[in-house]
Design an enzyme around this catalytic site. Structure first.
Site, PDB file in Angstrom:
ATOM      1  N   HIS A  85      92.258  11.854 -35.674  1.00  0.00           N
ATOM      2  CA  HIS A  85      91.321  12.687 -36.143  1.00  0.00           C
ATOM      3  C   HIS A  85      89.894  12.624 -35.697  1.00  0.00           C
ATOM      4  CE1 HIS A  85      88.595  14.254 -39.313  1.00  0.00           C
ATOM      5  NE2 HIS A  85      89.298  15.465 -39.155  1.00  0.00           N
ATOM      6  N   CYS A 131      61.334  34.639 -29.519  1.00  0.00           N
ATOM      7  CA  CYS A 131      61.005  33.066 -29.660  1.00  0.00           C
ATOM      8  C   CYS A 131      61.258  32.449 -30.895  1.00  0.00           C
ATOM      9  CB  CYS A 131      59.237  33.095 -29.268  1.00  0.00           C
ATOM     10  SG  CYS A 131      58.600  33.983 -30.355  1.00  0.00           S
TER      11      CYS A 131
HETATM   12  C1  PEP Z   1      59.000  33.132 -35.676  1.00  0.00           C
HETATM   13  O1  PEP Z   1      58.525  33.229 -36.633  1.00  0.00           O
HETATM   14  O2  PEP Z   1      59.848  33.461 -35.313  1.00  0.00           O
HETATM   15  C2  PEP Z   1      57.929  32.275 -34.663  1.00  0.00           C
HETATM   16  C3  PEP Z   1      58.586  32.087 -33.492  1.00  0.00           C
HETATM   17  O3  PEP Z   1      56.963  31.920 -35.038  1.00  0.00           O
HETATM   18  P1  PEP Z   1      56.848  30.628 -36.117  1.00  0.00           P
HETATM   19  O4  PEP Z   1      58.200  30.082 -36.194  1.00  0.00           O
HETATM   20  O5  PEP Z   1      55.800  29.522 -35.517  1.00  0.00           O
HETATM   21  O6  PEP Z   1      56.409  31.170 -37.370  1.00  0.00           O
END
Ligand code: PEP
Ligand code: MG
Length: 693
Positions: A273, A649
């Protein structure tokens, strides 16, 4: 067992075989909803509504003497991918004895000596199965009094290193195409390849105290803990690097194994496991160390003449199986060879571009090495996290007057500009989106008395005044407070300083290095076109001033983050001012769900248990809700500005299922942390190939 059954169930153990069978079948179905299964599904993106199946097979017996036995084997090495049979078996045993690691099994090749006819037949069938499925097989078999039975075969689980080796070998053997090879590698598993190895010099000095089976590759160093719960707590609450030491692991240990840097077990073979699960997770594991004497209850073990208590330090090498006393420094992995081949194929198939979230020159260089095509998010407030810089941003935040703030900004400017220059240099002409200051005040306001004192001195204030100022800045909902572009609306001089820093850096690096840099300036937390326009006018004015001063005709772009639900809904209007959108899905998720991104972890587990949500929406994009807002924004944005560039992002930019969504929604790029860049490259290729299918 009968007594336990009677006690728990309040009835005698059923004696009718049909009732026994049906109860066993029901137990398997029930197992779909046990807590371990829920954790496993969440870790592997398996939807809860799939359910499980039960196969009913007639029983064969491997425990009928020395012409019987049972084993588990792979057609290729699941750790390294090396071609050739790999497995273990036990004479006169049942399957559970092998997988539970209760007895330490023999290598499969030993079967050629013990029962040569069975071995020959076994090898013949194993090869046929691999030919048929065109993939490495994981097979379970039992020999009952000299007769071989295959109990099951499936495509074998493997380390990322093995997955890459096997995929490339199968292409070279003419069995699969490069497209299939790319589709066969689980994108998330690439994490494993980027895991640390020991620093060679440090390793030479390490004191080896034992050796056992190299069950799962990687190098790990940490403090020993003897229960999964202790390991998890030490890691999560105290931020410790943890080595989980167990007699043998069981599925109950899954969270502790997940929290651990490495796992060391006393019992068990390469298919036990601990070995299988650790390989799946990409966690270093050394198993079957029979030399250890352990008392799990007393939380102590001894090996190589030393005794180790909870919190003592050891190191493990999952490649060699060596165990060392003390912590040996680890270093980052490098990738090459077949990994490069797979990545090249992937790059040829994907449509999405891959950028990275980076705020330092070192992270930028690392991301470029891993294949990033630019920076999608440079969080400028992160550039001031270092101890010698954070006082300056605090000073800016706490300034009372315009003069004070401008003075603080003047102190920040050289740091900001020199960092931008170093990052543009590391990018070697690749683009960078610079996100303007977005410091949620609670993250930056000082709380430590020593910090307050230093700040008071620097600002010519008393400690009491600084405290009072911090109290005045207190917000009830800092995540929805005075942050993002709201800061620039209140204090335009902040946007002006940042514009000067970006423009001067870009102009200077373009001239010095010959890159043609087009700065991308991104305004965060916008909810309305007029809000963006207000900040944009300040940026344009300052940028044009810098251009004139420097006699430059540099081109620059101004865009915005879409991270507030209102911005997504008003994206058509906002695109009149924004040249690009970047979806900040951390805040967009926070504000769409109304879940605090800092606190949701405290209650989400109840939601998984209640089957309200299956996964953490901050890790895996909620395609139905948040995704709908992204689709609306993308559609409206394109209507206004057909060639608008759009990316993501938030943390989801490195998550494979979210990347598939981004491909589908027609985004231009995804941006993720440097170590997830290879995952994103592969996931983007898989998304493109799957949508073609
Ligand atoms: C988000 O809000 O997705 C972003 C990339 O900005 P932060 O995480 O810096 O608020
Ligand atoms: Mg944000």
């Amino acid at each position: 067992y009968k007594a336990i059954y009677a006690e728990k169930m309040g009835a005698e153990f059923p004696q009718d075989p049909k009732v026994q069978l049906m109860e066993a079948v029901k137990a398997v179905f029930r197992s779909w909803d046990n807590p371990r299964a829920i954790v496993y599904r969440r870790m592997n993106d398996i939807p809860g509504d799939w359910g499980t199946a039960v196969n009913v097979q007639s029983m064969v017996f491997g425990n009928m003497g020395n012409t019987s036995g049972t084993g588990v084997a792979f057609t290729r090495n699941p750790s390294t991918g090396e071609k050739g049979i790999f497995g273990e078996y036990l004479i006169n045993a049942q399957g559970e004895d092998v997988v539970a690691g209760i007895r330490t099994p023999q290598p499969i090749t030993k079967l050629a000596e013990d029962l040569p006819k069975c071995y020959e037949q076994f090898m013949d069938i194993a090869n046929r199965l691999e030919d048929h499925y065109r993939d490495m097989q994981d097979m379970e078999f039992t020999i009952q009094e000299g007769k071989l039975f295959f109990l099951q075969t499936r495509n074998g689980k493997r380390t990322a290193q093995a997955a890459i080796q096997i995929a490339c070998d199968l292409v070279d053997e003419g069995r699969i195409t490069p497209e299939e090879a790319v589709l066969r590698i689980e994108a998330k598993s690439l994490d494993q390849l980027l895991h640390p190895t020991f620093d060679a010099e440090q390793l030479k000095k390490g004191e080896k105290i034992g050796q056992a089976l190299p069950a799962s590759p990687g190098a790990a160093a940490g403090k020993v803990y003897f229960t999964a719960e202790d390991a998890k707590n030490a890691h999560e609450q105290d931020g410790e690097k943890v080595i989980l030491v167990r007699l043998e692991t069981s599925p109950e240990d899954i969270e502790g194994m997940h929290a651990a840097e490495g796992i060391l077990t006393v019992r068990g073979g390469m298919t036990s496991h601990a070995a299988v699960v650790a390989r799946g997770m990409g966690t270093c594991c050394v198993s079957g160390c029979g030399e250890i004497s352990i008392d799990e209850d007393a939380k102590v073990f001894s090996l190589g003449g030393y005794t180790f208590h909870e919190g003592d330090e050891i190191s493990l090498d999952g490649g060699t199986g060596f165990i060392y006393k003390g912590m040996i420094q680890t270093k980052e992995a490098t990738v090459s060879g077949n990994f490069g081949r797979i990545m090249n194929w992937a790059d040829g198939f994907r449509r999405l571009r891959i950028r990275t979230n980076a705020d330092t020159p070192a992270d930028t260089a690392n991301a470029v090495r891993l294949g990033a095509e630019g920076i999608g998010l440079c969080r400028t407030e992160h550039m001031f996290f270092e101890p010698n810089r954070i006082p300056k941003i605090r000073k800016m935040i706490l300034s009372d007057t315009l003069e004070q703030r401008e003075q603080a900004l003047q102190e920040l400017l050289p740091f900001q500009k020199s960092d931008f220059k170093a990052m543009y240099e590391a990018l070697k002409g690749r683009p960078m989106t610079v996100r303007y200051l977005d410091p949620p005040l609670h993250e930056f306001v000082p709380t430590d008395p020593a910090d307050m004192e230093a700040l008071a001195k620097d600002m010519g204030m008393t400690v009491e005044q600084v405290k009072q100022k911090c109290d005045d800045l207190h917000e009830f909902n800092p995540m929805m407070g005075h942050r993002g572009c709201r800061l620039a609306v209140t204090y335009p001089e902040i946007a002006r300083m940042q514009t000067r820093a970006v423009m001067e850096a870009a102009i200077e690096v373009s001239r010095e290095k010959g890159f043609s840099i087009e700065p991308e300036i991104m305004i965060p937390l916008v909810g309305d076109k007029k809000e963006l326009k207000f900040v944009k006018d300040i940026v344009v004015e300052e940028a044009e001033t810098v251009k004139k001063e420097r006699n430059s005709n540099i081109i620059y772009h101004i865009g915005t983050m879409i991270e507030i639900p209102r911005a997504a809904l008003m994206a058509g209007e906002i695109a009149e001012e924004a040249e690009f959108f970047s979806f900040g899905t951390n805040d967009l998720t926070q504000m769409t769900f109304g879940f605090s991104r800092d606190d949701a972890g405290k209650f989400l587990y109840s939601y998984y248990q209640a089957k309200i949500y299956e996964s953490d929406p901050f890790a895996r994009l909620d395609q139905n809700g948040v995704g709908q807002l992204i689709r609306i924004a993308a559609e409206q944005g394109k209507k206004t500005r057909p060639n608008i560039k759009m990316g993501i992002c938030g943390e989801h930019g490195g998550d494979p299922s979210s990347i598939a969504f981004c491909h589908d929604a027609g985004l231009t790029y995804v941006s993720c942390s440097p170590f997830r860049v290879p995952i994103a490259r592969l996931a983007a290729a898989q998304a493109a190939l799957n949508s073609k299918k």
